[in-house]
Design a protein around this motif. Sequence first.
Motif, PDB file in Angstrom:
ATOM      1  N   LEU A   1       2.220   6.023   7.370  1.00  0.00           N
ATOM      2  CA  LEU A   1       3.029   6.262   8.571  1.00  0.00           C
ATOM      3  C   LEU A   1       4.436   5.709   8.415  1.00  0.00           C
ATOM      4  CD1 LEU A   1       0.522   5.598  11.510  1.00  0.00           C
ATOM      5  CD2 LEU A   1       1.756   7.728  11.044  1.00  0.00           C
ATOM      6  N   MET A   2       4.556   4.512   7.845  1.00  0.00           N
ATOM      7  CA  MET A   2       5.869   3.906   7.652  1.00  0.00           C
ATOM      8  C   MET A   2       6.700   4.717   6.666  1.00  0.00           C
ATOM      9  SD  MET A   2       4.735  -0.099   7.476  1.00  0.00           S
ATOM     10  CE  MET A   2       6.394  -0.627   7.050  1.00  0.00           C
ATOM     11  N   MET A   3       6.083   5.194   5.610  1.00  0.00           N
ATOM     12  CA  MET A   3       6.810   5.992   4.628  1.00  0.00           C
ATOM     13  C   MET A   3       7.260   7.314   5.229  1.00  0.00           C
ATOM     14  SD  MET A   3       4.372   5.273   1.303  1.00  0.00           S
ATOM     15  CE  MET A   3       5.359   6.263   0.198  1.00  0.00           C
ATOM     16  N   THR A   4       6.424   7.919   6.038  1.00  0.00           N
ATOM     17  CA  THR A   4       6.773   9.186   6.668  1.00  0.00           C
ATOM     18  C   THR A   4       7.891   9.005   7.675  1.00  0.00           C
ATOM     19  OG1 THR A   4       4.512   9.959   6.396  1.00  0.00           O
ATOM     20  CG2 THR A   4       5.873  11.128   7.994  1.00  0.00           C
ATOM     21  N   THR A   5       7.884   7.910   8.419  1.00  0.00           N
ATOM     22  CA  THR A   5       8.887   7.656   9.453  1.00  0.00           C
ATOM     23  C   THR A   5      10.240   7.317   8.853  1.00  0.00           C
ATOM     24  OG1 THR A   5       7.179   6.866  10.920  1.00  0.00           O
ATOM     25  CG2 THR A   5       9.439   6.245  11.466  1.00  0.00           C
ATOM     26  N   ASN A   6      10.239   6.509   7.781  1.00  0.00           N
ATOM     27  CA  ASN A   6      11.498   6.006   7.235  1.00  0.00           C
ATOM     28  C   ASN A   6      12.180   6.996   6.310  1.00  0.00           C
ATOM     29  OD1 ASN A   6      11.121   3.626   8.608  1.00  0.00           O
ATOM     30  ND2 ASN A   6      10.049   2.645   6.900  1.00  0.00           N
ATOM     31  N   ASP A   7      11.433   7.758   5.576  1.00  0.00           N
ATOM     32  CA  ASP A   7      12.043   8.660   4.596  1.00  0.00           C
ATOM     33  C   ASP A   7      11.132   9.860   4.395  1.00  0.00           C
ATOM     34  OD1 ASP A   7      13.390   9.942   2.618  1.00  0.00           O
ATOM     35  OD2 ASP A   7      13.558   8.189   1.279  1.00  0.00           O
ATOM     36  N   LYS A   8      11.550  10.991   4.906  1.00  0.00           N
ATOM     37  CA  LYS A   8      10.716  12.181   4.828  1.00  0.00           C
ATOM     38  C   LYS A   8      10.712  12.821   3.438  1.00  0.00           C
ATOM     39  CE  LYS A   8      11.245  13.323   9.707  1.00  0.00           C
ATOM     40  NZ  LYS A   8      11.624  14.357  10.688  1.00  0.00           N
ATOM     41  N   ASP A   9      11.547  12.317   2.530  1.00  0.00           N
ATOM     42  CA  ASP A   9      11.620  12.885   1.183  1.00  0.00           C
ATOM     43  C   ASP A   9      10.701  12.175   0.192  1.00  0.00           C
ATOM     44  OD1 ASP A   9      13.522  14.679   2.062  1.00  0.00           O
ATOM     45  OD2 ASP A   9      15.174  13.294   1.632  1.00  0.00           O
ATOM     46  N   GLN A  10       9.877  11.209   0.640  1.00  0.00           N
ATOM     47  CA  GLN A  10       9.019  10.459  -0.263  1.00  0.00           C
ATOM     48  C   GLN A  10       7.637  11.095  -0.360  1.00  0.00           C
ATOM     49  OE1 GLN A  10       8.920   6.330   0.801  1.00  0.00           O
ATOM     50  NE2 GLN A  10      11.109   6.010   0.423  1.00  0.00           N
ATOM     51  N   SER A  11       7.585  12.394  -0.502  1.00  0.00           N
ATOM     52  CA  SER A  11       6.298  13.072  -0.547  1.00  0.00           C
ATOM     53  C   SER A  11       5.481  12.655  -1.762  1.00  0.00           C
ATOM     54  CB  SER A  11       6.497  14.595  -0.559  1.00  0.00           C
ATOM     55  OG  SER A  11       7.318  14.961  -1.670  1.00  0.00           O
ATOM     56  N   LYS A  12       6.128  12.435  -2.909  1.00  0.00           N
ATOM     57  CA  LYS A  12       5.398  12.019  -4.101  1.00  0.00           C
ATOM     58  C   LYS A  12       4.789  10.631  -3.907  1.00  0.00           C
ATOM     59  CE  LYS A  12       7.972  14.798  -7.440  1.00  0.00           C
ATOM     60  NZ  LYS A  12       8.796  14.790  -8.685  1.00  0.00           N
ATOM     61  N   SER A  13       5.558   9.731  -3.325  1.00  0.00           N
ATOM     62  CA  SER A  13       5.049   8.378  -3.076  1.00  0.00           C
ATOM     63  C   SER A  13       3.894   8.406  -2.079  1.00  0.00           C
ATOM     64  CB  SER A  13       6.172   7.486  -2.541  1.00  0.00           C
ATOM     65  OG  SER A  13       7.220   7.393  -3.474  1.00  0.00           O
ATOM     66  N   GLU A  14       4.037   9.272  -1.077  1.00  0.00           N
ATOM     67  CA  GLU A  14       2.959   9.383  -0.095  1.00  0.00           C
ATOM     68  C   GLU A  14       1.673   9.890  -0.739  1.00  0.00           C
ATOM     69  OE1 GLU A  14       4.397  11.907   2.953  1.00  0.00           O
ATOM     70  OE2 GLU A  14       6.053  10.577   3.494  1.00  0.00           O
ATOM     71  N   LEU A  15       1.805  10.879  -1.600  1.00  0.00           N
ATOM     72  CA  LEU A  15       0.625  11.403  -2.281  1.00  0.00           C
ATOM     73  C   LEU A  15       0.002  10.351  -3.198  1.00  0.00           C
ATOM     74  CD1 LEU A  15       1.780  15.043  -3.203  1.00  0.00           C
ATOM     75  CD2 LEU A  15       0.008  14.379  -1.571  1.00  0.00           C
ATOM     76  N   ALA A  16       0.855   9.543  -3.842  1.00  0.00           N
ATOM     77  CA  ALA A  16       0.334   8.494  -4.722  1.00  0.00           C
ATOM     78  C   ALA A  16      -0.465   7.469  -3.927  1.00  0.00           C
ATOM     79  CB  ALA A  16       1.486   7.820  -5.465  1.00  0.00           C
ATOM     80  N   VAL A  17       0.101   7.040  -2.777  1.00  0.00           N
ATOM     81  CA  VAL A  17      -0.608   6.081  -1.924  1.00  0.00           C
ATOM     82  C   VAL A  17      -1.902   6.689  -1.418  1.00  0.00           C
ATOM     83  CG1 VAL A  17      -0.518   4.828   0.274  1.00  0.00           C
ATOM     84  CG2 VAL A  17       1.483   4.851  -1.233  1.00  0.00           C
ATOM     85  N   HIS A  18      -1.855   7.936  -1.026  1.00  0.00           N
ATOM     86  CA  HIS A  18      -3.048   8.618  -0.510  1.00  0.00           C
ATOM     87  C   HIS A  18      -4.150   8.678  -1.562  1.00  0.00           C
ATOM     88  CE1 HIS A  18      -5.638  11.629   1.220  1.00  0.00           C
ATOM     89  NE2 HIS A  18      -5.368  12.475   0.233  1.00  0.00           N
ATOM     90  N   ARG A  19      -3.790   9.071  -2.795  1.00  0.00           N
ATOM     91  CA  ARG A  19      -4.802   9.217  -3.838  1.00  0.00           C
ATOM     92  C   ARG A  19      -5.372   7.863  -4.279  1.00  0.00           C
ATOM     93  NH1 ARG A  19      -1.248  13.644  -7.265  1.00  0.00           N
ATOM     94  NH2 ARG A  19      -1.728  15.463  -5.932  1.00  0.00           N
ATOM     95  N   VAL A  20      -4.478   6.885  -4.443  1.00  0.00           N
ATOM     96  CA  VAL A  20      -4.947   5.567  -4.884  1.00  0.00           C
ATOM     97  C   VAL A  20      -5.871   4.939  -3.838  1.00  0.00           C
ATOM     98  CG1 VAL A  20      -4.234   3.203  -5.405  1.00  0.00           C
ATOM     99  CG2 VAL A  20      -2.999   5.133  -6.399  1.00  0.00           C
ATOM    100  N   SER A  21      -5.483   5.003  -2.568  1.00  0.00           N
ATOM    101  CA  SER A  21      -6.294   4.401  -1.505  1.00  0.00           C
ATOM    102  C   SER A  21      -7.624   5.136  -1.342  1.00  0.00           C
ATOM    103  CB  SER A  21      -5.530   4.407  -0.181  1.00  0.00           C
ATOM    104  OG  SER A  21      -5.226   5.737   0.237  1.00  0.00           O
TER     105      SER A  21
END
Length: 306
Positions: free
Chosen positions: A267-287
């Motif tokens: 949620l914090m990554m999505t709110t602060n920077d909408k261009d971090q899709s790769k980072s979001e996917l990495a966090v999603h997969r690792v978690s």
Amino acid sequence: AGVLLFLTMAGADAPVTLGQGPAQAEDEPLTVKAGVYILSIGQLNTATGTYVVDMYLTLDCSSPCGDNSFEFMNGRATSTDLVESEPNYKSYRIQAALQTNPDLRQYPFDRQNLVIQFEDKSLSKVHLVYQLAPELNGVDSSVIIAGWQLADSAAKVIDHDYPTFDTTYSRFQFDVIIARGTLSSIFKAVLPALFIVLGGFLALLLGPDKALHRLGINTSAVIGGIMFHINLTSQLPPLGYLTLADKFMIVNYVGLIGALVATVVLLMMTTNDKDQSKSELAVHRVSAISIPVVWAIGQVLVFTFR
């Protein structure tokens, strides 16, 4: 004249002791073959360690037994009826309210030892010694304790010291070992918690764009786990150690809170920077992989080294 002759022969300086007779050998202690036959066990409360026992108590003595010369050391008899009485043989029908110190470290898969202990009221081991009589001990086949299974029973005689009085008493002890029903414990204590955790982990399958939905699922799972833990341990007394149920739930908390933290990060990554899709996917997969794996390893360790 006889006294004068004795004094003259013994000598004027010889001491004279009055009332001293020949040394008396101590009598051998009374031996009592004791037996306990359990008819029923009820009103078991593991929070207080109290229970009520209905039983036959038999005393087979090497000499006259005396009447009702015993007392329970971990409780009191509420009723005592003399069923059979002979000089060297007594049989009583007794109902007793007793107490033991419950060991709840393995709850909800714990085993408890229901103890029956008695000693003579006044005779120490010098004067009375209990002996085992296997034929007089046992548990009736009709004994049922709701929620528990009879695991074993055993009788023994021990010496109990009273340092304050510098004396030792012979004590008879009969143990009834009971175990909580395994299948019942699994359905009531393990499966509900696993379903709560499973519900929380299913949120890990939702993509980063569904972070708000994940947050609702994760918070509900954490709250559900806490409420279930409170209900699970509500029947237990305050303890100075962790039970198996506590350790099991702590690992569940680690998994559920880990999933919640991963969702908040998304949620914090999505709110602060909408261009971090790769980072979001990495966090999603690792978690989605690491959190269930860590949880599973934790549970294996809990049940392996319990």
